[in-house]
Design an enzyme around this catalytic site. Structure first.
Site, PDB file in Angstrom:
ATOM      1  N   GLY A  11       0.838  -1.208   0.000  1.00  0.00           N
ATOM      2  CA  GLY A  11       0.000   0.000   0.000  1.00  0.00           C
ATOM      3  C   GLY A  11       0.866   1.248   0.000  1.00  0.00           C
ATOM      4  O   GLY A  11       1.852   1.316   0.731  1.00  0.00           O
ATOM      5  N   ARG A  72       1.215  -5.182  -5.065  1.00  0.00           N
ATOM      6  CA  ARG A  72       1.370  -6.299  -4.123  1.00  0.00           C
ATOM      7  C   ARG A  72       1.656  -7.516  -4.986  1.00  0.00           C
ATOM      8  O   ARG A  72       0.842  -7.878  -5.824  1.00  0.00           O
ATOM      9  CB  ARG A  72       0.095  -6.503  -3.318  1.00  0.00           C
ATOM     10  CG  ARG A  72      -0.282  -5.295  -2.450  1.00  0.00           C
ATOM     11  CD  ARG A  72      -1.490  -5.604  -1.591  1.00  0.00           C
ATOM     12  NE  ARG A  72      -2.143  -4.398  -1.129  1.00  0.00           N
ATOM     13  CZ  ARG A  72      -1.811  -3.732  -0.016  1.00  0.00           C
ATOM     14  NH1 ARG A  72      -0.816  -4.167   0.716  1.00  0.00           N
ATOM     15  NH2 ARG A  72      -2.466  -2.658   0.337  1.00  0.00           N
ATOM     16  N   ASP A 103       4.905  -4.185   6.313  1.00  0.00           N
ATOM     17  CA  ASP A 103       5.332  -5.477   6.853  1.00  0.00           C
ATOM     18  C   ASP A 103       5.613  -6.526   5.768  1.00  0.00           C
ATOM     19  O   ASP A 103       6.697  -7.113   5.717  1.00  0.00           O
ATOM     20  CB  ASP A 103       4.250  -5.967   7.828  1.00  0.00           C
ATOM     21  CG  ASP A 103       4.659  -7.230   8.524  1.00  0.00           C
ATOM     22  OD1 ASP A 103       5.669  -7.190   9.230  1.00  0.00           O
ATOM     23  OD2 ASP A 103       3.982  -8.258   8.351  1.00  0.00           O
ATOM     24  N   THR A 125       4.377   2.675   5.489  1.00  0.00           N
ATOM     25  CA  THR A 125       2.979   2.225   5.554  1.00  0.00           C
ATOM     26  C   THR A 125       2.226   3.149   6.491  1.00  0.00           C
ATOM     27  O   THR A 125       2.775   3.577   7.513  1.00  0.00           O
ATOM     28  CB  THR A 125       2.860   0.773   6.063  1.00  0.00           C
ATOM     29  OG1 THR A 125       1.488   0.530   6.418  1.00  0.00           O
ATOM     30  CG2 THR A 125       3.715   0.487   7.281  1.00  0.00           C
ATOM     31  N   ASP A 127      -0.043   2.219   8.353  1.00  0.00           N
ATOM     32  CA  ASP A 127      -0.616   1.425   9.452  1.00  0.00           C
ATOM     33  C   ASP A 127       0.118   1.533  10.794  1.00  0.00           C
ATOM     34  O   ASP A 127      -0.447   1.193  11.825  1.00  0.00           O
ATOM     35  CB  ASP A 127      -0.682  -0.051   9.052  1.00  0.00           C
ATOM     36  CG  ASP A 127      -1.732  -0.289   7.974  1.00  0.00           C
ATOM     37  OD1 ASP A 127      -2.583   0.590   7.776  1.00  0.00           O
ATOM     38  OD2 ASP A 127      -1.693  -1.352   7.318  1.00  0.00           O
ATOM     39  N   ASP A 129       2.339  -0.394  11.978  1.00  0.00           N
ATOM     40  CA  ASP A 129       2.236  -1.724  12.593  1.00  0.00           C
ATOM     41  C   ASP A 129       3.574  -2.454  12.679  1.00  0.00           C
ATOM     42  O   ASP A 129       3.600  -3.675  12.808  1.00  0.00           O
ATOM     43  CB  ASP A 129       1.218  -2.577  11.806  1.00  0.00           C
ATOM     44  CG  ASP A 129       1.579  -2.709  10.343  1.00  0.00           C
ATOM     45  OD1 ASP A 129       2.503  -2.012   9.867  1.00  0.00           O
ATOM     46  OD2 ASP A 129       0.940  -3.518   9.644  1.00  0.00           O
ATOM     47  N   ARG A 171      -5.868  -3.140   9.808  1.00  0.00           N
ATOM     48  CA  ARG A 171      -6.449  -4.482   9.881  1.00  0.00           C
ATOM     49  C   ARG A 171      -6.106  -5.186  11.183  1.00  0.00           C
ATOM     50  O   ARG A 171      -6.967  -5.671  11.886  1.00  0.00           O
ATOM     51  CB  ARG A 171      -5.994  -5.327   8.683  1.00  0.00           C
ATOM     52  CG  ARG A 171      -6.726  -4.965   7.412  1.00  0.00           C
ATOM     53  CD  ARG A 171      -6.099  -5.591   6.218  1.00  0.00           C
ATOM     54  NE  ARG A 171      -4.778  -5.021   5.981  1.00  0.00           N
ATOM     55  CZ  ARG A 171      -4.035  -5.266   4.918  1.00  0.00           C
ATOM     56  NH1 ARG A 171      -4.447  -6.101   4.007  1.00  0.00           N
ATOM     57  NH2 ARG A 171      -2.858  -4.685   4.772  1.00  0.00           N
TER      58      ARG A 171
HETATM   59  O1  F6P Z   1      -1.402   0.077   3.396  1.00  0.00           O
HETATM   60  C1  F6P Z   1      -2.016  -0.727   4.352  1.00  0.00           C
HETATM   61  C2  F6P Z   1      -3.472  -0.646   4.169  1.00  0.00           C
HETATM   62  O2  F6P Z   1      -3.739   0.691   4.075  1.00  0.00           O
HETATM   63  C3  F6P Z   1      -4.407  -1.263   5.199  1.00  0.00           C
HETATM   64  O3  F6P Z   1      -4.671  -0.488   6.332  1.00  0.00           O
HETATM   65  C4  F6P Z   1      -5.639  -1.541   4.373  1.00  0.00           C
HETATM   66  O4  F6P Z   1      -6.418  -2.542   4.905  1.00  0.00           O
HETATM   67  C5  F6P Z   1      -5.053  -1.970   3.085  1.00  0.00           C
HETATM   68  O5  F6P Z   1      -3.832  -1.287   2.968  1.00  0.00           O
HETATM   69  C6  F6P Z   1      -5.929  -1.768   1.893  1.00  0.00           C
HETATM   70  O6  F6P Z   1      -5.170  -1.841   0.748  1.00  0.00           O
HETATM   71  P1  F6P Z   1      -5.708  -2.060  -0.721  1.00  0.00           P
HETATM   72  O7  F6P Z   1      -7.108  -1.572  -0.772  1.00  0.00           O
HETATM   73  O8  F6P Z   1      -4.781  -1.285  -1.577  1.00  0.00           O
HETATM   74  O9  F6P Z   1      -5.601  -3.510  -0.975  1.00  0.00           O
END
Ligand code: F6P
Length: 319
Positions: A11, A72, A103, A125, A127, A129, A171
């Protein structure tokens, strides 16, 4: 090292461009060439390589998103794909790599490092996390974006004597909800680290209304449940007026805050400093306001710790 690669993965996060800029310019000043790898690990497989000069990163420090694009890459967990990536990068003359991502992306960096390709990870990120660092790149900007929305939602919630659930990203880690819930004065913060049942949530809101609150905000991390599901439950089970808002991907965009631009620049500068000394297998971070680097295996093995004191404080100041 004479030539290094840089990629952004997973992300996107505000500040990634500022980090790329710092990597490119620090490397060139130190006599190294930089290859930008497009769309994260996918680009290492597709040989989506482009040389990056000083001017290739002009006018990017303030821009959200990532000029290298991101992706990803599900295949990258497989050893044979990692081998192809290393072969492709070596063929293009790269001797080291900087990975900017969360991560999952840093686990890719770990795999490359363990296979002997010197890699340094930058935590990018929203997040927040990653346990080894106090802050990840983009978290601060994402929280500011949420807060702007939260403040606006508060205006309309109080005008209508209403409780509004605001769903934010996160998440497994509730930091965005926790920090923005505190800073935004939420009545209730719901995060994956604390197990609250729907009936406990209902009780909290009914108690708040008995204490004289005619409106309020509930900040909910997406990993717990959907705002819509919780809204429907509360509408069914209480007489309160309840609405829900999902902030969604706006949290990932926008111009990075000063803090994220500083972090990005310090992380990028530090990461290249390591590669220049032929040091790979590290992740950079910030602890107690000091830029640090750690062994990649040890850093990623740290279990996520819940910020109990902050949560406790939130419950006190929301009374
Ligand atoms: O970058 C992490 C994050 O923002 C999470 O908090 C979220 O759940 C996820 O990415 C959503 O990513 P995408 O919609 O791009 O798959």
């Amino acid at each position: 090292m004479k030539r290094i690669g840089v990629l952004t993965s997973g992300g996107d996060a505000p500040g990634m461009n500022a980090a790329i800029r710092a990597v490119v310019r620090t490397a060139i000043v130190n006599g190294m060439e930089v290859i930008g790898i497009e769309r994260g690990y996918q680009g290492t497989l597709d040989k989506a390589f482009r040389p990056m000069g000083m001017r290739s990163v002009s006018d990017t420090v303030q821009r959200g998103g990532t000029i290298l694009r991101t992706a990803r890459c599900a295949d990258f967990v497989k050893s044979e794909y990692q081998d192809v990536a290393i072969a492709n990068m070596r063929e293009a003359g790269m001797e080291g790599l900087v990975v900017i991502g969360g991560d999952g992306s840093l686990r890719g960096a770990q795999a490359l490092s363990n296979k002997g390709f010197p890699t340094v990870g930058i935590p990018g990120t929203i997040d927040n996390d990653l346990e080894y660092t106090d802050y990840t790149l983009g978290f601060h900007t994402a929280c500011d974006t949420c807060l702007e929305a939260i403040d606006k939602i508060r205006d309309t919630s109080s005008s209508h004597d209403r409780f509004t659930i605001i769903e934010v990203m996160g998440r497994r880690c509730g930091d965005i909800a926790l920090y923005t819930g505190i800073a935004g004065g939420a009545e209730l913060i719901i995060i994956p680290e604390v197990n609250l049942t729907f009936s406990q949530i209902k009780k909290e809101l009914i108690d708040a209304s008995h204490k004289g609150k005619t409106s309020g905000l509930v900040v909910l991390a997406e990993g717990v449940c959907s705002a819509d599901e919780l809204m429907k439950y509360l509408q069914r089970e209480t007489k309160l007026s309840v609405r829900a808002t999902v902030l969604g991907h706006q949290q990932r965009g926008g111009s990075p805050t000063m803090r994220d631009r500083m972090l990005a620049t310090q992380f990028g500068y530090h990461a290249v400093g390591l590669l220049k000394k032929d040091i790979g297998n590290r992740v950079v971070g910030i602890r107690k306001e000091k830029i640090v680097d750690d062994d990649i295996d040890e850093a990623l093995a740290l279990p996520h710790k819940f910020k109990k004191e902050l949560y406790k404080m939130a419950n006190v100041v929301s009374q």
